[in-house]
Each structure stands twice: as C-alpha cells, then as structure tokens.
Design an enzyme around this catalytic site. Structure first.
Site, PDB file in Angstrom:
ATOM      1  N   THR A  72      29.350  15.385   0.655  1.00  0.00           N
ATOM      2  CA  THR A  72      28.642  15.606  -0.596  1.00  0.00           C
ATOM      3  C   THR A  72      29.419  14.930  -1.710  1.00  0.00           C
ATOM      4  O   THR A  72      30.651  14.960  -1.724  1.00  0.00           O
ATOM      5  CB  THR A  72      28.474  17.105  -0.899  1.00  0.00           C
ATOM      6  OG1 THR A  72      27.780  17.268  -2.142  1.00  0.00           O
ATOM      7  CG2 THR A  72      29.809  17.824  -0.972  1.00  0.00           C
TER       8      THR A  72
ATOM      9  N   GLU B 226      27.452  22.542   0.642  1.00  0.00           N
ATOM     10  CA  GLU B 226      28.517  23.508   0.911  1.00  0.00           C
ATOM     11  C   GLU B 226      28.007  24.852   1.419  1.00  0.00           C
ATOM     12  O   GLU B 226      28.804  25.695   1.853  1.00  0.00           O
ATOM     13  CB  GLU B 226      29.347  23.736  -0.363  1.00  0.00           C
ATOM     14  CG  GLU B 226      30.187  22.561  -0.782  1.00  0.00           C
ATOM     15  CD  GLU B 226      29.492  21.586  -1.712  1.00  0.00           C
ATOM     16  OE1 GLU B 226      30.171  20.791  -2.372  1.00  0.00           O
ATOM     17  OE2 GLU B 226      28.230  21.604  -1.771  1.00  0.00           O
TER      18      GLU B 226
ATOM     19  N   LYS C 291      20.563  15.037 -11.203  1.00  0.00           N
ATOM     20  CA  LYS C 291      19.964  15.200  -9.882  1.00  0.00           C
ATOM     21  C   LYS C 291      18.587  14.549  -9.875  1.00  0.00           C
ATOM     22  O   LYS C 291      17.657  15.039 -10.493  1.00  0.00           O
ATOM     23  CB  LYS C 291      19.862  16.680  -9.510  1.00  0.00           C
ATOM     24  CG  LYS C 291      19.756  16.916  -8.015  1.00  0.00           C
ATOM     25  CD  LYS C 291      19.946  18.379  -7.688  1.00  0.00           C
ATOM     26  CE  LYS C 291      20.115  18.587  -6.192  1.00  0.00           C
ATOM     27  NZ  LYS C 291      20.292  20.000  -5.831  1.00  0.00           N
TER      28      LYS C 291
ATOM     29  N   TRP D  34      22.377  13.358  -5.994  1.00  0.00           N
ATOM     30  CA  TRP D  34      23.249  13.474  -7.157  1.00  0.00           C
ATOM     31  C   TRP D  34      23.605  12.107  -7.722  1.00  0.00           C
ATOM     32  O   TRP D  34      23.899  11.175  -6.988  1.00  0.00           O
ATOM     33  CB  TRP D  34      24.530  14.206  -6.781  1.00  0.00           C
ATOM     34  CG  TRP D  34      24.348  15.618  -6.351  1.00  0.00           C
ATOM     35  CD1 TRP D  34      24.354  16.103  -5.081  1.00  0.00           C
ATOM     36  CD2 TRP D  34      24.117  16.756  -7.197  1.00  0.00           C
ATOM     37  NE1 TRP D  34      24.145  17.455  -5.082  1.00  0.00           N
ATOM     38  CE2 TRP D  34      24.001  17.893  -6.363  1.00  0.00           C
ATOM     39  CE3 TRP D  34      24.005  16.927  -8.579  1.00  0.00           C
ATOM     40  CZ2 TRP D  34      23.774  19.165  -6.857  1.00  0.00           C
ATOM     41  CZ3 TRP D  34      23.779  18.199  -9.076  1.00  0.00           C
ATOM     42  CH2 TRP D  34      23.673  19.298  -8.226  1.00  0.00           C
TER      43      TRP D  34
END
Length: 541
Positions: free
Chosen positions: A186, A330, A440, A445
């Site tokens: 990420t 996450e 976003k 992102w």
C-alpha cells in the site's frame, strides 16, 4: 485455566479449496482469459492444478517463506497461484500493475520476490524495468505454449508447460496458521510503498466474516463476480470467501467496461459482485444508454472510495441491493459493512438512503474507536468526529521489512486509519475528512506531497499545493494551486507537461489554478482546508 478438549486444526487457506473440491466439486469457475476465449472448469479441477503448481514451485527450488510475485488480472490461473503458492508455505505477493513502473520495480525488489507470474498484458511493462529486477530467478507467463510472446525478457517460462508434467497431488505442509500466505503493498502520503503481510489465519477469518449475511452474504446458490482486482487486497477476500461456501466464481479478466461486464453478468446469472464506484458509474451509464437492466444481480458491494447516494438509488431502482463497505490494505481489507438493522425498517426513503451512504458498522472480529487529538474516545452520537482507530485479527501489526515502530499507532495496540469520522450508537461510521492530504481517485491513492514536489521543481513555480476536488466519475481528482515566481509566464500546459514520465498518467493533476499567494498555518505549513475552499468554494479560483 481449564483448556477446551477440541482438535487443534490450523486455519489454512489450503483447507478452503480442499473443502470446495470435496463438497462443491462440479461448481464452475468461469474466466474471461487474456487470450480471449471464455475458460470453464470446476473447483475439483482447480484443486488438482493448484497442486500441480505447488509441485512445479518445488521443482524450481522455491522454499517456504519465499515471496512469489503476481502481475495479473482476475482469472483461474491467478486463483491457482493464490492457493498453490500460499498453501506451499510461500507468500503470494500480488502487485498492482496500475502503479508507476518505478514503483513496481521497487516493490518487487523490496519484497525480494524470487519468481514473478505475469499475464500476457504486462510483459511489455516488465520489459521496461527488467534491468532493475536483478533479484528475480525467473518470470512465468500465465498462458500456454501457443500464446507465448516474443520478448526481450531473459528465460521466460510458460505456465502451462510448468504444470504439464507435474503430479496432480501434493503433500501440503502442516503449517502454523500464523504463517504468511499473502502480501500486498500500500502506498501512503509519503515515502515508499509498504508491504502488508497476511497470514493463513487472518485470510481464513476474513473470508468467514465476508460470507456473513450482513457483509457479502454468500452461499452455495450464489454466482460471484469480483470486479475488484485480485492484485489489490486479495480482491476483498472473494477468492477465499466464494470457495468457502461453494459459490460459483466468474472472473472478468481485464475487460471491465460496461458492455463486457454486462455480458458476463447476464450470461452467467451473476448474483453478487464488488468493486469501486468508478466501475459502477461506467456500468450505470452504459445500461442507461443501451436501455438495459440487471436481471439476476442481488447485491453489489461498493468500496474503495465513498459511494455517491445517487449511485445507491440508481441500483435500487433496478432491484439491486447496494452494500456500502469500507476497508484498507492494512485491514485485509473489510472493516465496515453497511446493512440496515430491523429498527430501520420504518425509515423514510430519504432517511434510508442517508443511512446507506455511511461507510457502515464494524464486522465481527474488528474493533473500532473514534478518538480526539489526545487519544480520548469521542461521543458515539453520529455528530462528534475524531480519528478512526482499528484493531483485530485481520488488522496488520506492522509493515514488511520495517523495523521501526508503526507510524500509525497514536494509541498503542491500535492502528490509526488516517480517516476522520463520526460514529453513532449503533456503530455506523461516516467518513467526514482525512487526517492526511492524500487524494483518492477511483479507489487508488495519489500523494499530494509527490505532486507538490514535482511542481515546485519547475523553475517558474514559487509554491504549489495539490488538493482534491470532487469528481463524479473518479470520486476525487487532483488540482494544483500554484504561485508563479516573479516575472514567470508559466502556463497550465507547460506545468502539466512536467509530470509526464514522473508519475502514472492517472496521477497527473486535472488542472492548474494560478494565485497570488497561498494561506499557511502558524507553523508555516500550507493550510490545505483553506486551499480546498479556494478551489471548490462559490468564489473558487
């Protein structure tokens, strides 16, 4: 302490596919292939081929704990990688091909991937960064011999050739359920992408939660098509959840336009699907333009970015239930899912739509807190806002290869999501802002800091800020607000041209607004809230 007298059977992803092969043996897995044709086989077939892949990996000298990368769309071979790699005690490292090539090279090298499995689509991408991938022992093209490409990549291997001579049974290792089985990187607001390492246990528990009636609500009578890509957070756990209940799986490959999705939805009588708002907006517009409707669809899960209420309403008019959900890499990723309670049966249409527009309430196994700047819980009244913290068996405790303490740990033992939210007494969460200024767009992102650094690198720029503006199609898009240097005649086109080759095309700002000065905080930082108002307010620049 009195211990229970139960068998100690570890929660392994391998047991999910074994279950599907034993008790849903003839249930179909349908894939639109990169080569073109539709491919069909069953869970029983997938189980055999996953074992062939496991044997092939062993023959290539791969060891438990090795990271094996994948750069692939949603398809049956990618599913075999999930189970054949993870079940062998290795780590299936799914890589997002939408990232900028330099980021992909960084991720492959940081993860220390030993092999990389790729679809035909991404061979040219790999050719461009091949010299940077010195740690790879080989690249496997996920196709058959007849479709193997001519390439400058050295030592390419053919997936079907690897499996051809391997036994259809494999002696799966007796793993500890906390053994890593998957990984996804990420990217945040600053620094390099970070790897989240999933265990067998976390992936198994996440799949169980995903199947619940108030989440995806899957059963053996369902047909599930994950639009969300398998290269991003395990396609929201669907490749594990669907086999767990024996649901038919349909994979769309890389064709995600409205016409292609509609064709599969109707031909395969799809009942459940999941994806980001951008895809659904395109589908809705295609349906309207072609006067079509969805005839078999029961539930659409929408996440990745906030779902506009009008989108929920448009699907409801077709008789399709929308599940608004929230999560992050996450959190495996599902953390919140929005289904009404029995107490909401009497809500008016407008009230029900307002409720559905929230990100949802916590799924079982994940705990949430909303805290102020001092780490104290704020009132769960639906109006008081604070920082969203999360913990649970499907939440990461740190990042792969990062030895320092997690940056997102404002309260010890809790992961700070970076979102500012409200929560009501029933646990429904609504995101109202972000603690960081990340943008976003379409579920991906974009770092405002990266964009600002590139802009300020231009000799004609004195100061620049990148902020998000609402966008009907993408959710948010970046806009640059720039102060020129004295006597500079810099134009919009000249500045945007600087971004070519420095970031992925979808990260390039949509527009540049020139101003005489930018507001700052007392400590000299850019005042992003005011800058956003400058752009989006009634008298915006």
């Amino acid at each position: 302490m009195l211990r229970g007298m139960m068998m100690n059977e570890p929660l392994l992803v391998t047991s999910i596919l074994r279950h599907a092969a034993l008790y849903h043996a003839d249930t179909e897995i349908v894939s639109r292939t990169t080569e073109g044709p539709i491919h069909r086989y069953t869970y029983a077939d997938a189980w055999v081929r996953a074992q062939k892949l496991a044997n092939a990996l062993a023959a290539l000298g791969m060891q438990p704990g090795d990271r094996i990368g994948t750069l692939a769309w949603n398809g049956y071979r990618h599913l075999e990688c999930y189970y054949g790699i993870g079940g062998s005690g290795m780590v299936c490292h799914t890589i997002n091909p939408r990232l900028f090539p330099e980021q992909i090279a960084y991720i492959v090298n940081h993860a220390e991937d030993r092999l990389l499995f790729t679809d035909l689509t991404f061979v040219p991408l790999l050719e461009g960064i091949a010299q940077e991938l010195s740690g790879l022992k080989g690249i496997v093209v996920m196709t058959d011999r007849a479709n193997m490409p001519e390439s400058t990549l050295p030592g390419l291997m053919c997936y079907e050739d690897l499996l051809a001579d391997q036994p259809g049974s494999f002696d799966w290792p007796d793993l500890d359920e906390n053994t890593a089985c998957g990984m996804c990187y990420t990217s945040g607001t600053t620094g390099n992408p970070k790897g989240v390492l999933y265990s067998h246990r976390s992936s198994y528990l996440h799949a169980m939660a995903a199947c619940m009636p108030d989440v995806f609500g899957l059963s053996a009578s369902d047909v599930v098509l994950p639009v969300v890509p398998m290269f991003h957070v395990n396609a929201w756990g669907i490749p594990y959840a669907a086999p767990m209940v024996g649901a038919k799986l349909v994979f769309p490959g890389g064709k995600l336009d409205g016409a292609s999705l509609y064709e599969l939805f109707e031909a395969e009588t799809v009942t459940n699907t999941a994806g980001v708002p951008t895809v659904w907006l395109a589908l809705l517009n295609w349906l309207d333009a072609n006067r079509k409707t969805l005839t078999s669809m029961r539930r659409i899960a929408i996440g990745g970015s906030a779902c506009p209420p009008v989108m929920i309403q448009r699907f409801r008019e077709m008789g399709v239930e929308v599940l608004h959900a929230w999560g992050m890499t996450e959190t495996s990723p599902l953390g919140l899912a929005n289904m009404p309670k029995s107490k909401h049966a009497g809500l008016s249409a407008d009230e029900a739509l307002a409720l559905a527009a929230k990100q949802g309430r916590p799924i079982c196994g994940v705990r949430f807190r909303v805290v102020d700047g001092s780490g104290n819980d704020v009132a769960r009244d639906g109006t008081s806002f604070g920082r969203l913290l999360v913990r649970g068996s499907t939440v990461c405790s740190g990042y792969f290869g990062v030895t320092e303490s997690p940056a997102h740990q404002m309260v010890p033992g809790w992961f700070e999501t970076g979102d500012v939210v409200t929560m009501d007494a029933d646990g429904y969460v609504q995101i109202v802002d972000r603690t960081k200024d990340v943008i976003k767009s379409g579920g991906e992102w974009i770092s405002s800091i990266d964009l600002e650094n590139i802009a300020v690198g231009h000799p004609g720029v004195q100061e620049a800020a990148a902020v998000a503006v609402p966008d009907e199609k993408w959710g948010e898009r970046p806009v640059l607000v720039v102060v020129r240097k004295p006597d500079s005649a810099l134009t919009r086109e000249e500045l945007l041209a600087v971004f070519e080759g420095k970031v992925a095309k979808w990260c390039i700002p949509d527009d540049v607004r020139f101003v005489d000065g930018l507001p700052h905080t007392a400590t000299g930082k850019l005042l992003k809230s005011e800058i956003r108002h400058m752009v989006t307010g009634p008298e915006g620049v």
